[in-house]
Design an enzyme around this catalytic site. Structure first.
Site, PDB file in Angstrom:
ATOM      1  N   GLU A 195       0.931  -1.372  -0.131  1.00  0.00           N
ATOM      2  CA  GLU A 195       0.239   0.167   0.525  1.00  0.00           C
ATOM      3  C   GLU A 195       1.115   1.621   0.081  1.00  0.00           C
ATOM      4  O   GLU A 195       2.136   0.762   0.489  1.00  0.00           O
ATOM      5  CB  GLU A 195      -1.018   0.334   1.210  1.00  0.00           C
TER       6      GLU A 195
ATOM      7  N   TYR B 223       4.517  -3.928  -8.239  1.00  0.00           N
ATOM      8  CA  TYR B 223       3.329  -4.859  -8.799  1.00  0.00           C
ATOM      9  C   TYR B 223       3.166  -5.406 -10.431  1.00  0.00           C
ATOM     10  O   TYR B 223       2.240  -6.098 -10.435  1.00  0.00           O
ATOM     11  CB  TYR B 223       2.162  -3.623  -9.700  1.00  0.00           C
TER      12      TYR B 223
ATOM     13  N   SER C  52     -12.815   2.857  -9.308  1.00  0.00           N
ATOM     14  CA  SER C  52     -13.968   3.039  -8.918  1.00  0.00           C
ATOM     15  C   SER C  52     -14.162   3.261  -7.657  1.00  0.00           C
ATOM     16  O   SER C  52     -15.974   4.057  -6.759  1.00  0.00           O
ATOM     17  CB  SER C  52     -14.037   1.186  -8.164  1.00  0.00           C
ATOM     18  N   ASN C  53     -13.057   3.878  -6.950  1.00  0.00           N
ATOM     19  CA  ASN C  53     -13.018   4.749  -5.841  1.00  0.00           C
ATOM     20  C   ASN C  53     -12.903   6.438  -6.219  1.00  0.00           C
ATOM     21  O   ASN C  53     -11.650   6.522  -5.955  1.00  0.00           O
ATOM     22  CB  ASN C  53     -11.390   3.913  -4.861  1.00  0.00           C
TER      23      ASN C  53
ATOM     24  N   ASN D 155      -4.017   6.697  -6.707  1.00  0.00           N
ATOM     25  CA  ASN D 155      -5.287   7.796  -6.072  1.00  0.00           C
ATOM     26  C   ASN D 155      -3.437   7.710  -4.811  1.00  0.00           C
ATOM     27  O   ASN D 155      -4.680   9.277  -4.391  1.00  0.00           O
ATOM     28  CB  ASN D 155      -6.346   6.838  -5.694  1.00  0.00           C
TER      29      ASN D 155
ATOM     30  N   TYR E  79       5.631   4.476  -6.070  1.00  0.00           N
ATOM     31  CA  TYR E  79       4.194   4.023  -6.080  1.00  0.00           C
ATOM     32  C   TYR E  79       3.256   4.299  -7.600  1.00  0.00           C
ATOM     33  O   TYR E  79       2.617   4.991  -8.072  1.00  0.00           O
ATOM     34  CB  TYR E  79       2.948   5.178  -4.754  1.00  0.00           C
TER      35      TYR E  79
END
Ligand SMILES: *[C@@H]1O[C@H](CO)[C@@H](O)[C@H](O)[C@H]1NC(C)=O
Ligand SMILES: *[C@@H]1O[C@H](CO)[C@@H](O)[C@H](O)[C@H]1NC(C)=O
Ligand SMILES: *[C@@H]1O[C@H](CO)[C@@H](O)[C@H](O)[C@H]1NC(C)=O
Ligand SMILES: *[C@@H]1O[C@H](CO)[C@@H](O)[C@H](O)[C@H]1NC(C)=O
Length: 352
Positions: free
Chosen positions: A129, A160, A186-187, A238, A244
């Site tokens: 995360e 990833y 989606s978020n 996000n 990231y």
């Protein structure tokens, strides 16, 4: 006159000699330095002639267990010298004990602080995360010896996705495009930087949006075929933090076959892991309008558009999604891991 001239010349010669000696010394110490580096690099990390390392996973990430029968790392991934277990009874035999951050944060799992840690056993903190989602890690000061994350400065880096040499048939993803720019989200949170860029960009170009936010959820089987019909894909993270870079780039864009328009860490972080000339970074444009214009021009110019697919002749993308493979990866690095290390301030590392 004569004597003075000679002494001046002598001085010059002396200075020159000193300079030469210093130069040779410097050169010598530098090559010596290089030699020790190479020597350590080759010998310290080879995994042959070692007893297998026992990796104990204390709890499964997100509560989802995978079977670990037999020699999993060898059978599934041809990784030797690795024994991955998940029984707490193996605690005393474990060389490394792995803890996944999410369950610790939710207090679904606890660290075995009541057990005496065998000498030499190392505890590994694992998370994929972004730092902002870890909460306050100051309670974990002076407990962990190793970190495993997508970050390049973690002891074990778990991206990833990664590149492998191309050895199969190359799919031509540059054809059959019907949408200019697509996004699956989606978020949706308006406070995310990506939402702001999306809103601005949609004033200049048409963006086809899928996902829960637009009540246009894609079944997983149609995700990649849908993206493949788009010229470009918004691979917008996000959270914006170093290294990231998630499946939005590796799976959705690269496996879907649309050119990623990325928003996330700086361009350098992408360049370090992604193929050359394979993505478009939002930061490279002075304005969102310029980005929109560029996308339209590129979609209309077959030749320039196709240049973004050239890397596929050399590379293919491999996703890293199975937690067993991730755990086995510890063993490929086992003999290069720092022998003595403590994260005295994990929270600072997380925010660093
Ligand atoms: C090489 O290894 C030796 C002993 O293992 C260690 O003392 C030394 O610091 C290492 N050098 C480098 C450049 O890592
Ligand atoms: C994190 O927790 C520690 C103690 O548990 C506290 O001292 C510190 O202020 C907290 N940090 C933040 C940013 O909330
Ligand atoms: C393009 O679409 C046609 C018809 O759907 C299909 O037959 C063809 O294989 C597609 N070409 C590529 C390169 O995907
Ligand atoms: C691992 O961390 C613990 C806790 O801080 C420390 O006592 C131990 O010496 C460390 N072990 C190694 C091998 O680094």
């Amino acid at each position: 006159m004569m004597a003075c001239g000679t002494s001046r010349r002598n001085k010059k010669v002396l200075l020159y000699l000193i300079f030469c000696v210093a130069y040779i010394c410097l050169l010598y110490s530098w090559t010596g330095h290089l030699k020790t580096r190479t020597k350590n690099g080759t010998s310290a990390c080879s995994s042959s002639n070692h007893t297998p390392a026992t990796i104990l996973l204390w709890h499964w990430p997100f509560g989802k267990a995978y079977p670990l029968n037999g020699n999993v790392c060898w059978n599934l991934y041809k990784i030797p010298g690795c024994k991955v277990v998940d029984q707490h009874s193996e605690f005393l035999n474990a060389d490394i004990v792995v803890f996944h951050q999410k369950e610790l944060a939710l207090k679904k799992q606890k660290l075995p602080l009541n057990l005496a840690r065998p000498l030499g056993q190392r505890w590994l903190w694992m998370s994929l995360e972004a730092p902002q989602n870890h909460g306050n890690l100051s309670q974990f000061a002076n407990l962990f010896n190793l970190t495993m994350s997508y970050r390049r400065d973690a002891d074990i880096t778990l991206p990833y996705g990664e590149l492998q040499p191309q050895d199969g048939e190359i799919e031509d993803f540059s054809m059959n495009k019907t949408n200019l720019l697509c996004w699956v989200v989606s978020n949706f949170k308006s406070r995310h930087k990506r939402s702001e860029v999306y809103r601005e960009l949609s004033a200049f170009v048409k963006i086809t949006v899928y996902g829960r936010w637009k009540n246009a959820r894609l079944p997983s089987a149609s995700l990649l075929p849908t993206i493949s019909r788009c010229y470009f894909y918004l691979a917008f993270e996000n959270s914006i933090s170093k290294d990231y870079i998630t499946e939005k780039l590796w799976r959705n864009s690269y496996l879907g076959g649309a050119i990623p328009v990325v928003l996330g860490p700086p361009v350098e972080d992408y360049k370090a892991v992604a193929p050359p000339h394979s993505f478009i970074h939002v930061d490279d444009f002075a304005s969102v309008k310029e980005l929109g214009t560029y996308l339209q021009e590129l979609a209309a110019d077959r030749e320039r558009y196709q240049e973004f697919f050239r890397w596929r002749q050399k590379w293919k993308v491999k996703l890293n999604t199975d937690w067993r493979e991730r755990l086995c990866k510890i063993c490929t690095k086992y003999h290069c891991l720092p022998q003595q290390k403590v994260y005295s301030d994990l929270d600072a590392w997380n925010n660093g």
